[in-house]
Design a protein around this motif. Structure first.
Motif, PDB file in Angstrom:
ATOM      1  N   LEU A   1      -2.346   7.850  -5.880  1.00 48.62           N
ATOM      2  CA  LEU A   1      -3.338   8.245  -4.869  1.00 48.62           C
ATOM      3  C   LEU A   1      -4.598   8.715  -5.732  1.00 48.62           C
ATOM      4  O   LEU A   1      -5.640   8.389  -5.526  1.00 48.62           O
ATOM      5  CB  LEU A   1      -2.877   9.136  -3.836  1.00 48.62           C
ATOM      6  CG  LEU A   1      -3.517   9.525  -2.432  1.00 48.62           C
ATOM      7  CD1 LEU A   1      -2.555  10.525  -1.827  1.00 48.62           C
ATOM      8  CD2 LEU A   1      -4.715   9.912  -2.628  1.00 48.62           C
TER       9      LEU A   1
ATOM     10  N   CYS B   1      -0.661   6.614   3.647  1.00 53.60           N
ATOM     11  CA  CYS B   1      -1.187   8.179   3.473  1.00 53.60           C
ATOM     12  C   CYS B   1      -1.296   8.652   5.381  1.00 53.60           C
ATOM     13  O   CYS B   1      -1.389   9.814   5.451  1.00 53.60           O
ATOM     14  CB  CYS B   1      -2.512   8.199   2.984  1.00 53.60           C
ATOM     15  SG  CYS B   1      -2.360   8.140   1.337  1.00 53.60           S
TER      16      CYS B   1
ATOM     17  N   ALA C   1      -6.634   6.062  -7.727  1.00 52.68           N
ATOM     18  CA  ALA C   1      -7.374   5.126  -6.618  1.00 52.68           C
ATOM     19  C   ALA C   1      -8.547   5.991  -6.190  1.00 52.68           C
ATOM     20  O   ALA C   1      -9.501   5.452  -6.172  1.00 52.68           O
ATOM     21  CB  ALA C   1      -6.363   4.777  -5.589  1.00 52.68           C
ATOM     22  N   LEU C   2      -8.342   7.333  -6.081  1.00 49.85           N
ATOM     23  CA  LEU C   2      -9.380   8.067  -5.595  1.00 49.85           C
ATOM     24  C   LEU C   2     -10.278   8.264  -6.623  1.00 49.85           C
ATOM     25  O   LEU C   2     -11.790   8.125  -6.435  1.00 49.85           O
ATOM     26  CB  LEU C   2      -8.846   9.556  -4.938  1.00 49.85           C
ATOM     27  CG  LEU C   2      -9.978  10.259  -4.163  1.00 49.85           C
ATOM     28  CD1 LEU C   2     -10.522   9.661  -2.967  1.00 49.85           C
ATOM     29  CD2 LEU C   2      -9.380  11.719  -3.872  1.00 49.85           C
TER      30      LEU C   2
ATOM     31  N   VAL D   1      -4.204   1.505  -1.644  1.00 49.51           N
ATOM     32  CA  VAL D   1      -3.722   2.887  -0.973  1.00 49.51           C
ATOM     33  C   VAL D   1      -4.241   2.932   0.489  1.00 49.51           C
ATOM     34  O   VAL D   1      -5.409   2.587   0.803  1.00 49.51           O
ATOM     35  CB  VAL D   1      -4.200   4.012  -1.858  1.00 49.51           C
ATOM     36  CG1 VAL D   1      -3.724   5.277  -0.962  1.00 49.51           C
ATOM     37  CG2 VAL D   1      -3.651   4.034  -3.258  1.00 49.51           C
TER      38      VAL D   1
ATOM     39  N   GLU E   1     -12.680   1.148  -0.515  1.00 51.20           N
ATOM     40  CA  GLU E   1     -12.147   1.210  -2.165  1.00 51.20           C
ATOM     41  C   GLU E   1     -10.485   1.493  -2.349  1.00 51.20           C
ATOM     42  O   GLU E   1      -9.808   0.920  -3.296  1.00 51.20           O
ATOM     43  CB  GLU E   1     -12.965   2.143  -2.862  1.00 51.20           C
ATOM     44  CG  GLU E   1     -14.458   1.527  -2.851  1.00 51.20           C
ATOM     45  CD  GLU E   1     -14.834   0.338  -3.237  1.00 51.20           C
ATOM     46  OE1 GLU E   1     -13.945  -0.227  -4.313  1.00 51.20           O
ATOM     47  OE2 GLU E   1     -15.465  -0.439  -2.591  1.00 51.20           O
ATOM     48  N   MET E   2     -10.224   2.299  -1.509  1.00 57.91           N
ATOM     49  CA  MET E   2      -8.641   2.766  -1.457  1.00 57.91           C
ATOM     50  C   MET E   2      -7.608   1.684  -1.308  1.00 57.91           C
ATOM     51  O   MET E   2      -6.887   1.244  -1.676  1.00 57.91           O
ATOM     52  CB  MET E   2      -8.425   4.020  -0.433  1.00 57.91           C
ATOM     53  CG  MET E   2      -9.242   5.272  -1.192  1.00 57.91           C
ATOM     54  SD  MET E   2      -8.521   5.943  -2.685  1.00 57.91           S
ATOM     55  CE  MET E   2      -7.365   6.833  -2.319  1.00 57.91           C
TER      56      MET E   2
ATOM     57  N   SER F   1     -12.256   5.217  -6.555  1.00 52.93           N
ATOM     58  CA  SER F   1     -12.952   4.983  -5.387  1.00 52.93           C
ATOM     59  C   SER F   1     -14.147   5.910  -5.353  1.00 52.93           C
ATOM     60  O   SER F   1     -15.391   5.617  -5.008  1.00 52.93           O
ATOM     61  CB  SER F   1     -12.281   5.345  -4.175  1.00 52.93           C
ATOM     62  OG  SER F   1     -10.980   4.590  -3.943  1.00 52.93           O
TER      63      SER F   1
ATOM     64  N   PHE G   1      -5.384   4.755   3.036  1.00 51.47           N
ATOM     65  CA  PHE G   1      -6.041   6.085   3.087  1.00 51.47           C
ATOM     66  C   PHE G   1      -7.236   6.031   3.854  1.00 51.47           C
ATOM     67  O   PHE G   1      -8.295   5.247   4.055  1.00 51.47           O
ATOM     68  CB  PHE G   1      -6.391   6.520   1.721  1.00 51.47           C
ATOM     69  CG  PHE G   1      -6.969   7.905   1.629  1.00 51.47           C
ATOM     70  CD1 PHE G   1      -6.280   9.083   1.814  1.00 51.47           C
ATOM     71  CD2 PHE G   1      -8.514   8.149   1.495  1.00 51.47           C
ATOM     72  CE1 PHE G   1      -6.609  10.355   1.751  1.00 51.47           C
ATOM     73  CE2 PHE G   1      -8.899   9.551   1.312  1.00 51.47           C
ATOM     74  CZ  PHE G   1      -8.141  10.529   1.421  1.00 51.47           C
TER      75      PHE G   1
ATOM     76  N   TYR H   1       1.088  -1.298   0.145  1.00 54.88           N
ATOM     77  CA  TYR H   1       0.026  -0.100  -0.124  1.00 54.88           C
ATOM     78  C   TYR H   1       0.854   1.360   0.004  1.00 54.88           C
ATOM     79  O   TYR H   1       1.942   1.160   0.724  1.00 54.88           O
ATOM     80  CB  TYR H   1      -0.791   0.122   1.206  1.00 54.88           C
ATOM     81  CG  TYR H   1      -1.634  -1.140   1.460  1.00 54.88           C
ATOM     82  CD1 TYR H   1      -3.036  -1.301   1.016  1.00 54.88           C
ATOM     83  CD2 TYR H   1      -1.143  -2.330   2.299  1.00 54.88           C
ATOM     84  CE1 TYR H   1      -3.714  -2.255   1.196  1.00 54.88           C
ATOM     85  CE2 TYR H   1      -1.935  -3.350   2.343  1.00 54.88           C
ATOM     86  CZ  TYR H   1      -3.293  -3.379   1.924  1.00 54.88           C
ATOM     87  OH  TYR H   1      -4.143  -4.630   2.207  1.00 54.88           O
TER      88      TYR H   1
ATOM     89  N   GLN I   1      -7.471  -0.712  -3.871  1.00 59.11           N
ATOM     90  CA  GLN I   1      -6.590  -0.220  -4.930  1.00 59.11           C
ATOM     91  C   GLN I   1      -5.063  -0.017  -4.398  1.00 59.11           C
ATOM     92  O   GLN I   1      -4.413   0.514  -5.176  1.00 59.11           O
ATOM     93  CB  GLN I   1      -7.217   1.068  -5.750  1.00 59.11           C
ATOM     94  CG  GLN I   1      -8.274   0.584  -6.180  1.00 59.11           C
ATOM     95  CD  GLN I   1      -9.069   1.804  -6.677  1.00 59.11           C
ATOM     96  OE1 GLN I   1      -8.754   2.278  -7.789  1.00 59.11           O
ATOM     97  NE2 GLN I   1      -9.887   2.354  -5.894  1.00 59.11           N
TER      98      GLN I   1
ATOM     99  N   ILE J   1     -14.982   4.993   1.121  1.00 60.49           N
ATOM    100  CA  ILE J   1     -13.866   5.553   0.561  1.00 60.49           C
ATOM    101  C   ILE J   1     -12.543   4.417   1.148  1.00 60.49           C
ATOM    102  O   ILE J   1     -11.801   4.158   0.262  1.00 60.49           O
ATOM    103  CB  ILE J   1     -13.556   6.689   0.834  1.00 60.49           C
ATOM    104  CG1 ILE J   1     -14.414   7.402  -0.140  1.00 60.49           C
ATOM    105  CG2 ILE J   1     -12.189   7.238   0.557  1.00 60.49           C
ATOM    106  CD1 ILE J   1     -14.397   7.618  -1.562  1.00 60.49           C
TER     107      ILE J   1
END
Ligand SMILES: Cc1ncc(COP(=O)(O)O)c(C=O)c1O
Length: 453
Positions: free
Chosen positions: A417, A67, A420-421, A397, A391-392, A424, A399, A64, A395, A388
Motif C-alpha cells: 500500500l 482497503c 503504491a501511495l 490498490v 493512481e492507486m 501516487s 483505495f 487489487y 498500481q 489518488i
C-alpha cells in the motif's frame, strides 16, 4: 518519476462495457449509492468478480489489495474459510422456514452475551432497518414524535426520517423531515438547546458513539465524556438514547464503543462487520423497551417492530455466529488495530519524506485510518482524492482514502500500500505543479447526498 512507468493496470475494457450498460438495468448502477460510478474515477474497476482474504479481482482480471472491504463490512477477510464452513453447513439444512429456525435462539444468546447492557435482540438484513426500528420503538415507548441526531454525521438510514434531512430529499414529504431535528456532534450545549427548544417532544437521540475523526476532533475531549453526558441529558428529558454501532461495532472495540467506554444506551444498532459481510444486522435493547415489540403482554397495544420475510435467514445467522467465534477466540481487534497503526506510522514517514504535510492530512484512528487530500490552496479537494484513487487503482490498490483493516491484512500488505501511495503522491506533486487536468482522467467523484445529478 513518470506516471506511465508506475501504472501497472491499464485494462478496464470489460469494466467500461459494464459501466455503459448497467445504468439501463439498475438505477444508480449499484445497490448502494456508495458503490456507484460517480464515487470512482474512470480509470478504475466498474465491477468485482471475486475476493479472497485482503484481495479482490475485477471483471478484467486485475487484482487489487482491498482497503475498503465491502463498505467496511468485511472484518475478517473476503471468503473467510471458517465463516464459509459454518455457512455451508447451514445452507445444507435450508435457509427459511414457516416457523423460526433453531439457530435464531442460538444467535440471540450468543450476541446478547457480548452486550450485557441489553436483554433482547431483533435481527434484520440491513442497518437502515434496525436504526429505523430503534426510532419507531423510541416513539412508541415515549409517545413523542421527534428524533434527534448529529447533523454533521453522514448517515443513519435510507429511510425518510434520515434522508429527508439531507440535500437528497426528493420524494420525502416535509411533514416527515420536520420530525427530525439535529444538533452538533460532541457539543452537549447544542443538544441542551434542542431539548429546551422542543420540551417534552424528543423521543430519542440517535448517535454514532465515535467517528474515526474523533482523534483529531476540535472538541479536544474523549467521545466518552460527551456520550455519558448526552445519555444522562436524554434521560433527564424523558428521551431514549440509541447508539448506532454500525461502523464502530467489531472495529473500535469488541463488541463496540459502548463496551470500551462503559456506556448503557437504551438501544443499540449493529451491522456491517458483525457477520463478515453477510447480511445480518441487529437491534439490541433493554427488556422494558424491546418487549413493546413482543406479543406476550396480553391486552397491550401491539407495536409492529421488525417483521420481514428474510430477517432470520439461517446462513446469515450462521455467518454471525462464526464471525463472533473468530473474534472470541482470536485477538482480531488487536490485529486490525496493529495493521491500522502500521499504516499510520508508514504514511507519516512517507508524507514527511515527500514533504507533503501541507497537502495530506492523516486521520489518526487505528481502527479506520484515513487520509484527507488538499489542493494547492490548502482546501480539501475531491479532485485530488480522485487522482489518488486513480493512481492507486493503477498500481493494484483499491483505495478510496481510508483503510479498513481486516484479520487478513498483513504487514507486507501495508508495504504494498505504501509503495503504491508513494508512486501516487509523486503524480500528485506533478499535478499540484502542472495542473490536475493534465493527470486526472474523467470527472472527480461527487458527494452521495447531492441535490442535483
Ligand atoms: C452509521 C451508520 N448507520 C446506519 C447505516 C445503514 O446501514 P445499511 O447500509 O446496512 O442500511 C450505515 C451505513 O453506512 C451507517 O454508516
Amino acid at each position: 518519476m513518470k506516471k506511465q512507468i508506475l501504472r501497472k493496470i491499464n485494462n478496464f475494457s470489460k469494466s467500461n462495457k459494464y459501466r455503459n450498460s448497467i445504468h439501463q438495468l439498475i438505477p444508480g448502477g449499484a445497490h448502494t449509492y456508495s458503490k456507484g460510478d460517480d464515487q470512482f474515477p474512470i480509470l478504475s474497476p466498474a465491477a468485482i468478480s471475486h475476493g479472497k482474504g485482503a484481495y479482490v479481482w475485477d471483471i478484467d482480471g486485475n487484482k487489487y489489495l482491498d482497503c475498503s472491504m465491502g463498505l467496511t463490512s468485511i472484518s475478517l477477510g473476503h471468503a473467510y474459510e471458517p465463516v464459509l464452513d459454518r455457512v455451508r453447513a447451514e445452507l445444507e439444512k435450508g435457509v427459511n422456514f414457516q416457523r423460526p429456525s433453531v439457530i435464531e435462539m442460538e444467535t440471540a444468546e450468543k450476541f446478547l452475551s457480548l452486550v450485557p447492557q441489553h436483554d433482547m435482540i431483533k435481527f434484520a438484513k440491513n442497518g437502515s432497518i434496525v436504526t429505523t426500528a430503534a426510532v419507531k420503538l423510541a416513539r412508541a415507548f415515549t409517545g413523542r414524535k421527534l428524533v434527534a441526531f448529529p447533523g454533521d454525521h453522514p448517515f443513519y438510514s435510507y429511510d425518510d426520517w434520515f434522508i429527508g434531512t439531507t440535500d437528497c430529499n426528493k420524494g420525502v414529504p416535509n411533514e416527515f423531515s420536520e420530525l427530525s431535528v439535529t444538533f452538533k456532534s460532541c457539543d452537549i450545549d447544542s443538544l441542551k438547546q434542542l431539548f429546551n427548544k422542543y420540551p417534552g417532544q424528543i423521543a430519542c437521540v440517535i448517535c454514532e458513539p465515535e467517528k474515526n475523526t474523533c482523534s483529531g476532533c476540535n472538541c479536544q475531549q474523549s467521545p466518552e465524556v460527551f456520550l455519558k453526558e448526552a445519555i444522562d441529558l436524554s434521560h433527564q428529558h424523558g428521551a431514549l438514547f440509541i447508539i448506532d454501532e454500525m461502523v464502530s461495532g467489531f472495529k473500535s472495540a469488541f463488541p463496540g464503543s459502548m463496551t470500551k467506554y462503559g456506556l448503557k444506551p437504551d438501544l443499540a444498532t449493529w451491522g456491517k462487520g458483525i457477520a463478515n459481510g453477510f447480511s445480518f444486522c441487529a437491534l439490541t435493547g433493554t427488556k422494558e423497551i424491546m418487549e413493546l415489540g413482543g406479543i406476550t403482554n396480553e391486552g397491550e397495544e401491539k407495536v409492529f417492530l421488525i417483521s420481514t420475510t428474510h430477517g432470520g435467514e439461517t446462513h446469515a445467522l450462521a455467518a454471525a455466529i462464526a464471525t463472533i467465534d473468530v473474534f472470541l477466540n482470536n485477538s482480531v481487534i488487536e490485529h486490525n488495530q496493529i495493521i491500522g497503526n502500521l499504516f499510520l506510522t508508514k504514511c507519516a514517514e512517507l508524507i514527511n519524506k515527500l514533504e507533503m504535510n501541507q497537502y495530506v492530512d492523516i486521520i489518526q484512528c487505528s481502527w479506520l485510518p484515513a487520509l484527507n487530500f488538499r489542493d494547492k490552496k490548502g482546501k480539501i479537494s475531491s479532485a485530488f482524492r480522485t487522482l489518488i484513487m486513480q493512481e492507486m487503482f493503477g498500481q493494484g490498490v483499491f483505495f478510496q482514502g481510508y483503510l479498513c483493516p481486516s484479520f487478513c491484512h498483513t504487514p507486507s500488505d501495508i508495504d504494498i500500500l505504501i509503495d503504491a501511495l508513494e508512486g501516487s503522491l509523486e503524480v500528485y506533486k506533478c499535478a499540484l505543479n502542472e495542473g490536475i487536468e493534465k493527470y486526472l482522467v474523467g470527472p472527480e467523484v461527487k458527494p452521495v447526498f447531492r441535490k442535483h445529478l
